[in-house]
Scaffold this motif. Structure first.
Motif, mmCIF file in Angstrom:
data_model
loop_
_atom_site.group_PDB
_atom_site.id
_atom_site.type_symbol
_atom_site.label_atom_id
_atom_site.label_comp_id
_atom_site.label_asym_id
_atom_site.label_seq_id
_atom_site.Cartn_x
_atom_site.Cartn_y
_atom_site.Cartn_z
ATOM 1 N N ILE A 1 20.056 43.248 37.471
ATOM 2 C CA ILE A 1 20.878 42.046 37.386
ATOM 3 C C ILE A 1 20.169 40.831 37.978
ATOM 4 O O ILE A 1 20.322 39.716 37.482
ATOM 5 C CB ILE A 1 22.264 42.282 38.033
ATOM 6 N N ASP A 2 19.351 41.028 39.023
ATOM 7 C CA ASP A 2 18.659 39.889 39.623
ATOM 8 C C ASP A 2 17.607 39.310 38.684
ATOM 9 O O ASP A 2 17.414 38.092 38.639
ATOM 10 C CB ASP A 2 18.034 40.282 40.965
ATOM 11 N N ASP B 1 26.865 47.250 36.247
ATOM 12 C CA ASP B 1 27.307 46.359 37.309
ATOM 13 C C ASP B 1 28.824 46.218 37.282
ATOM 14 O O ASP B 1 29.436 46.167 36.223
ATOM 15 C CB ASP B 1 26.664 44.977 37.130
ATOM 16 N N LYS C 1 18.483 31.708 34.597
ATOM 17 C CA LYS C 1 18.389 30.430 35.306
ATOM 18 C C LYS C 1 17.258 29.578 34.739
ATOM 19 O O LYS C 1 17.457 28.392 34.439
ATOM 20 C CB LYS C 1 18.182 30.661 36.800
ATOM 21 N N GLU D 1 30.390 37.123 40.058
ATOM 22 C CA GLU D 1 29.750 36.380 41.163
ATOM 23 C C GLU D 1 28.403 35.806 40.733
ATOM 24 O O GLU D 1 28.126 34.623 40.921
ATOM 25 C CB GLU D 1 29.563 37.325 42.358
ATOM 26 N N LYS D 2 27.568 36.637 40.122
ATOM 27 C CA LYS D 2 26.227 36.197 39.712
ATOM 28 C C LYS D 2 26.297 35.183 38.565
ATOM 29 O O LYS D 2 25.529 34.218 38.536
ATOM 30 C CB LYS D 2 25.377 37.384 39.284
ATOM 31 N N THR D 3 27.198 35.412 37.615
ATOM 32 C CA THR D 3 27.298 34.519 36.468
ATOM 33 C C THR D 3 27.776 33.135 36.900
ATOM 34 O O THR D 3 27.198 32.119 36.492
ATOM 35 C CB THR D 3 28.233 35.122 35.399
ATOM 36 N N TYR E 1 19.438 37.285 36.167
ATOM 37 C CA TYR E 1 19.825 36.018 36.797
ATOM 38 C C TYR E 1 18.649 35.031 36.773
ATOM 39 O O TYR E 1 18.817 33.883 36.363
ATOM 40 C CB TYR E 1 20.282 36.283 38.234
ATOM 41 N N ILE F 1 30.633 41.812 40.578
ATOM 42 C CA ILE F 1 29.236 41.393 40.766
ATOM 43 C C ILE F 1 28.794 40.528 39.585
ATOM 44 O O ILE F 1 28.121 39.511 39.759
ATOM 45 C CB ILE F 1 28.310 42.622 40.931
ATOM 46 N N LYS G 1 27.622 31.819 39.950
ATOM 47 C CA LYS G 1 26.563 31.225 40.787
ATOM 48 C C LYS G 1 25.503 30.578 39.897
ATOM 49 O O LYS G 1 25.082 29.433 40.126
ATOM 50 C CB LYS G 1 25.938 32.294 41.682
ATOM 51 N N LEU G 2 25.089 31.297 38.860
ATOM 52 C CA LEU G 2 24.104 30.783 37.914
ATOM 53 C C LEU G 2 24.590 29.492 37.268
ATOM 54 O O LEU G 2 23.878 28.489 37.234
ATOM 55 C CB LEU G 2 23.830 31.830 36.827
ATOM 56 N N VAL H 1 25.527 37.478 33.284
ATOM 57 C CA VAL H 1 24.432 38.010 34.093
ATOM 58 C C VAL H 1 24.736 39.479 34.371
ATOM 59 O O VAL H 1 25.652 39.805 35.129
ATOM 60 C CB VAL H 1 24.259 37.205 35.402
#
Length: 173
Positions: free
Chosen positions: A22-23, A67, A30, A74-76, A26, A71, A78-79, A57
């Motif tokens: 996932i990172d 995932d 990005k 949160e990641k999507t 991301y 999670i 944030k992106l 993400v």
């Protein structure tokens, strides 16, 4: 598009076909969105008149990792907060190879942690049609079942776009 009076739908999808985590999704997403909005700005595109049609993400299919919706949300978000201007009219997610329920759960989690500066909804292909195609199976006798499956999935995604979907609603159908 805008000069012709058409709303541009911008689709910078990062595919989930690999073994990446996932990172990595991301970071690649990005870089993609930063470049996209740099180019749209340079072309003087009016962002208020655009729709973004991105991936969520998530880890790649071959990573062996699923995932959690929390999670992914949160990641999507944030992106998007780091890359997508608040002026963008809306974001319509691609399902990107997710299962129908996975895409619905992820969309719901993303909307549940709002409010967001953009309207967030779905533009799913496979995740919207898979259950309907399976129920129909190309047989005239199954048309009603296929239609019912499609209506159910569309309704579940409508609820997810409001942040009001729950897994128990899948079993209630």
């Amino acid at each position: 598009c805008q000069e012709a009076g058409i709303v541009p739908i911008v689709e910078p999808e990062v595919l989930m076909d690999g073994a990446h985590g996932i990172d990595t999704c991301y970071e690649v997403s990005k870089a993609t969105l930063l470049k996209l909005y740099s180019e749209l700005y340079a072309a003087r595109v009016v962002l208020e008149g655009t729709i973004l049609k991105p991936n969520m993400v998530i880890s790649g299919k071959k990573s062996g990792k699923l995932d959690s919706p929390e999670i992914v949300a949160e990641k999507t978000i944030k992106l998007f907060r780091e890359t997508v201007p608040a002026a963008v009219a809306g974001i319509a997610f691609l399902s990107g190879g997710q299962s129908d329920e996975e895409a619905t759960a992820n969309l719901n989690a993303i909307n549940a942690i709002g409010p967001h500066p953009w309207k967030l909804t779905f533009s799913y292909g496979r995740a919207l049609q898979a259950a309907a195609q399976k129920a129909w199976s190309g047989k005239a006798a199954n048309v009603a079942a296929g239609q019912a499956a499609f209506v159910h999935r569309a309704h579940m995604n409508h609820l997810a776009a409001l942040g009001k979907w729950q897994p128990a609603l899948e079993r209630a159908a």
